[in-house]
Design a protein around this motif. Structure first.
Motif, PDB file in Angstrom:
ATOM      1  N   GLY A 121      30.692  66.502  25.507  1.00 45.69           N
ATOM      2  CA  GLY A 121      30.348  65.281  25.097  1.00 45.69           C
ATOM      3  C   GLY A 121      29.009  64.430  24.279  1.00 45.69           C
ATOM      4  N   ARG A 122      28.684  66.203  23.717  1.00 38.05           N
ATOM      5  CA  ARG A 122      27.768  65.495  22.422  1.00 38.05           C
ATOM      6  C   ARG A 122      28.588  65.632  21.110  1.00 38.05           C
ATOM      7  NH1 ARG A 122      26.245  70.433  23.947  1.00 38.05           N
ATOM      8  NH2 ARG A 122      24.540  70.370  25.507  1.00 38.05           N
ATOM      9  N   THR A 123      27.937  64.397  20.284  1.00 33.31           N
ATOM     10  CA  THR A 123      28.435  64.394  19.104  1.00 33.31           C
ATOM     11  C   THR A 123      27.466  64.891  17.750  1.00 33.31           C
ATOM     12  OG1 THR A 123      26.654  62.201  18.212  1.00 33.31           O
ATOM     13  CG2 THR A 123      29.125  60.822  19.450  1.00 33.31           C
ATOM     14  N   PRO A 124      28.081  65.304  16.644  1.00 36.28           N
ATOM     15  CA  PRO A 124      27.750  65.732  15.471  1.00 36.28           C
ATOM     16  C   PRO A 124      25.999  65.265  15.711  1.00 36.28           C
ATOM     17  CG  PRO A 124      29.635  65.777  15.047  1.00 36.28           C
ATOM     18  CD  PRO A 124      29.545  64.649  16.255  1.00 36.28           C
ATOM     19  N   GLY A 173      16.389  50.082  23.260  1.00 39.70           N
ATOM     20  CA  GLY A 173      16.502  49.846  24.518  1.00 39.70           C
ATOM     21  C   GLY A 173      17.819  50.287  25.373  1.00 39.70           C
ATOM     22  N   GLN A 174      18.859  51.190  25.269  1.00 38.20           N
ATOM     23  CA  GLN A 174      20.325  51.355  25.785  1.00 38.20           C
ATOM     24  C   GLN A 174      19.396  52.108  27.261  1.00 38.20           C
ATOM     25  OE1 GLN A 174      23.899  52.171  24.144  1.00 38.20           O
ATOM     26  NE2 GLN A 174      23.040  53.621  22.801  1.00 38.20           N
ATOM     27  N   VAL A 175      20.760  51.376  28.479  1.00 31.91           N
ATOM     28  CA  VAL A 175      20.692  52.079  29.138  1.00 31.91           C
ATOM     29  C   VAL A 175      20.510  53.555  29.575  1.00 31.91           C
ATOM     30  CG1 VAL A 175      21.603  52.084  31.877  1.00 31.91           C
ATOM     31  CG2 VAL A 175      20.176  49.436  30.372  1.00 31.91           C
ATOM     32  N   THR A 176      20.569  54.902  30.152  1.00 32.82           N
ATOM     33  CA  THR A 176      20.507  55.785  30.286  1.00 32.82           C
ATOM     34  C   THR A 176      20.220  56.703  31.061  1.00 32.82           C
ATOM     35  OG1 THR A 176      19.059  56.039  29.016  1.00 32.82           O
ATOM     36  CG2 THR A 176      20.403  55.672  27.827  1.00 32.82           C
ATOM     37  N   LEU A 184      25.856  55.229  16.230  1.00 36.59           N
ATOM     38  CA  LEU A 184      23.942  55.953  16.551  1.00 36.59           C
ATOM     39  C   LEU A 184      24.040  55.713  17.638  1.00 36.59           C
ATOM     40  CD1 LEU A 184      22.397  53.647  13.228  1.00 36.59           C
ATOM     41  CD2 LEU A 184      23.337  56.027  13.174  1.00 36.59           C
ATOM     42  N   ASP A 185      24.339  55.281  18.755  1.00 37.52           N
ATOM     43  CA  ASP A 185      24.798  54.553  20.458  1.00 37.52           C
ATOM     44  C   ASP A 185      25.636  55.481  20.548  1.00 37.52           C
ATOM     45  OD1 ASP A 185      22.162  52.659  18.794  1.00 37.52           O
ATOM     46  OD2 ASP A 185      23.970  51.822  18.138  1.00 37.52           O
ATOM     47  N   LEU A 186      26.410  55.767  20.932  1.00 35.83           N
ATOM     48  CA  LEU A 186      26.741  56.481  21.880  1.00 35.83           C
ATOM     49  C   LEU A 186      26.277  57.523  22.723  1.00 35.83           C
ATOM     50  CD1 LEU A 186      29.680  57.962  19.283  1.00 35.83           C
ATOM     51  CD2 LEU A 186      29.746  55.826  21.390  1.00 35.83           C
ATOM     52  N   LEU A 187      26.778  58.167  23.880  1.00 40.02           N
ATOM     53  CA  LEU A 187      26.229  58.569  24.569  1.00 40.02           C
ATOM     54  C   LEU A 187      26.577  59.572  25.526  1.00 40.02           C
ATOM     55  CD1 LEU A 187      25.040  56.023  28.116  1.00 40.02           C
ATOM     56  CD2 LEU A 187      23.827  55.992  26.169  1.00 40.02           C
ATOM     57  N   ASP A 188      26.333  61.402  25.992  1.00 42.91           N
ATOM     58  CA  ASP A 188      27.099  61.940  26.257  1.00 42.91           C
ATOM     59  C   ASP A 188      26.898  61.873  26.674  1.00 42.91           C
ATOM     60  OD1 ASP A 188      24.762  62.717  27.675  1.00 42.91           O
ATOM     61  OD2 ASP A 188      23.566  63.589  26.042  1.00 42.91           O
ATOM     62  N   ASP A 189      27.793  62.983  27.924  1.00 44.40           N
ATOM     63  CA  ASP A 189      28.112  62.963  28.933  1.00 44.40           C
ATOM     64  C   ASP A 189      26.944  62.973  30.260  1.00 44.40           C
ATOM     65  OD1 ASP A 189      30.805  63.905  28.367  1.00 44.40           O
ATOM     66  OD2 ASP A 189      30.815  65.643  29.002  1.00 44.40           O
ATOM     67  N   ASP A 190      25.836  63.100  29.986  1.00 42.82           N
ATOM     68  CA  ASP A 190      24.899  62.538  30.973  1.00 42.82           C
ATOM     69  C   ASP A 190      24.642  61.331  30.766  1.00 42.82           C
ATOM     70  OD1 ASP A 190      25.205  65.326  32.645  1.00 42.82           O
ATOM     71  OD2 ASP A 190      24.280  66.519  30.369  1.00 42.82           O
ATOM     72  N   ARG A 191      24.917  60.967  30.042  1.00 45.25           N
ATOM     73  CA  ARG A 191      24.356  59.981  29.492  1.00 45.25           C
ATOM     74  C   ARG A 191      23.296  58.993  28.250  1.00 45.25           C
ATOM     75  NH1 ARG A 191      24.183  55.804  34.361  1.00 45.25           N
ATOM     76  NH2 ARG A 191      23.752  54.337  32.866  1.00 45.25           N
ATOM     77  N   TYR A 192      22.678  60.441  28.067  1.00 43.32           N
ATOM     78  CA  TYR A 192      22.119  60.492  26.919  1.00 43.32           C
ATOM     79  C   TYR A 192      22.550  59.628  25.869  1.00 43.32           C
ATOM     80  CZ  TYR A 192      18.552  62.479  29.978  1.00 43.32           C
ATOM     81  OH  TYR A 192      18.303  62.311  31.355  1.00 43.32           O
ATOM     82  N   ASP A 193      21.827  58.786  24.934  1.00 44.23           N
ATOM     83  CA  ASP A 193      22.025  58.668  23.637  1.00 44.23           C
ATOM     84  C   ASP A 193      21.300  59.606  22.558  1.00 44.23           C
ATOM     85  OD1 ASP A 193      19.404  57.118  23.553  1.00 44.23           O
ATOM     86  OD2 ASP A 193      20.305  55.468  23.178  1.00 44.23           O
ATOM     87  N   ALA A 194      21.131  59.778  21.055  1.00 48.03           N
ATOM     88  CA  ALA A 194      19.863  59.816  20.141  1.00 48.03           C
ATOM     89  C   ALA A 194      18.832  59.318  20.330  1.00 48.03           C
ATOM     90  CB  ALA A 194      20.917  59.841  18.864  1.00 48.03           C
ATOM     91  N   VAL A 195      18.469  58.057  21.157  1.00 48.58           N
ATOM     92  CA  VAL A 195      16.942  57.782  20.989  1.00 48.58           C
ATOM     93  C   VAL A 195      16.784  58.231  21.498  1.00 48.58           C
ATOM     94  CG1 VAL A 195      16.068  55.760  21.335  1.00 48.58           C
ATOM     95  CG2 VAL A 195      17.403  55.262  19.444  1.00 48.58           C
ATOM     96  N   THR A 196      17.026  58.181  22.947  1.00 48.31           N
ATOM     97  CA  THR A 196      16.530  58.983  24.070  1.00 48.31           C
ATOM     98  C   THR A 196      16.441  60.535  24.149  1.00 48.31           C
ATOM     99  OG1 THR A 196      17.477  57.659  25.518  1.00 48.31           O
ATOM    100  CG2 THR A 196      16.449  59.376  26.508  1.00 48.31           C
TER     101      THR A 196
END
Length: 232
Positions: free
Chosen positions: A69-72, A129-132, A95-107
């Motif tokens: 679920g990772r984007t480029p 401040g997204q919930v990840t 910029l704010d999508l979550l991967d399959d483990d619910r991490y965004d690029a900021v995290t």
């Protein structure tokens, strides 16, 4: 007072290292995945800007997903390919999508202690401040846990929620204590949170306040921070 072995077990839980897990919940691309990458994912990992530009111009899906679920953009962040991050963002990548483990690029950048990439992401408009993660945490909680003090200060400045409580019932302040080593970087992390106005009365599930937790761990410097007039 909790025994050290229990604290170690909680550390494993917070890292995603449960007995059956074996690996951290936040997983960068592995060798087999990298070999299979093509298109934007391969170019993002390699920081191949001409290739990225060509693929973008041809209409490639900027938010395509790999097998986890990772984007480029996630991949470029893992690889610290900041020019690729910038190019993807300016082309319209989310910029704010979550991967399959619910991490965004900021995290991802925050956990990696990659202050430079984090600063870029925030300057491009990524949310602080997204919930990840599976623990319903935030990048600030993850960074505080790891003692990434510069990252913590960046996230605070960007408006990350100071008092968010994850599903372990821990805030960034609590994680800086119970999952830290009490050393200089965790001390600076705690000081930054206190200076920003974090709520020091929020307790864990057992009713322990940050001050009680610091005392229980023998973290004298943290106790002093929490007892200081500014912390009351």
């Amino acid at each position: 007072m909790m025994k050290h072995g229990i604290w170690s077990g909680l550390l494993a839980i917070a890292l995603g290292l449960g007995a059956s897990a074996g690996v951290s919940a936040q997983v960068p691309p592995q060798a087999a995945e990298l070999l299979a990458y093509e298109g934007l994912h391969r170019a993002a990992w390699q920081g191949d800007l001409p290739k990225l530009k060509g693929l973008i111009a041809s209409g490639a899906n900027l938010d395509a997903r790999d097998v986890r679920g990772r984007t480029p953009l996630h991949v470029a962040t893992h690889a610290r390919q900041r020019e690729a991050v910038k190019l993807l963002a300016k082309a319209g990548a989310n910029l704010d999508l979550l991967d399959d483990d619910r991490y965004d690029a900021v995290t991802i950048a925050s956990v990696a202690d990659d202050a430079a990439t984090l600063a870029l992401m925030l300057s491009l408009g990524a949310k602080a401040g997204q919930v990840t993660s599976r623990y319903d945490g935030t990048a600030l909680i993850a960074a505080a846990h790891l003692g990434h003090d510069e990252v913590v200060r960046q996230l605070i400045a960007a408006g990350a929620p100071l008092d968010h409580m994850n599903n372990l019932h821990w805030t960034a302040v609590i994680e800086s204590i119970v999952l830290g080593d009490g050393g200089p970087r965790h001390q600076r992390t705690l000081a930054a949170l206190i200076d920003a106005g974090a709520n020091l009365a929020l307790a864990d599930r057992q009713g322990n306040t940050p001050l009680q937790l610091a005392r229980a761990r023998g973290y004298t410097a943290m106790v002093k921070l929490l007892e200081a007039p500014r912390a009351r």
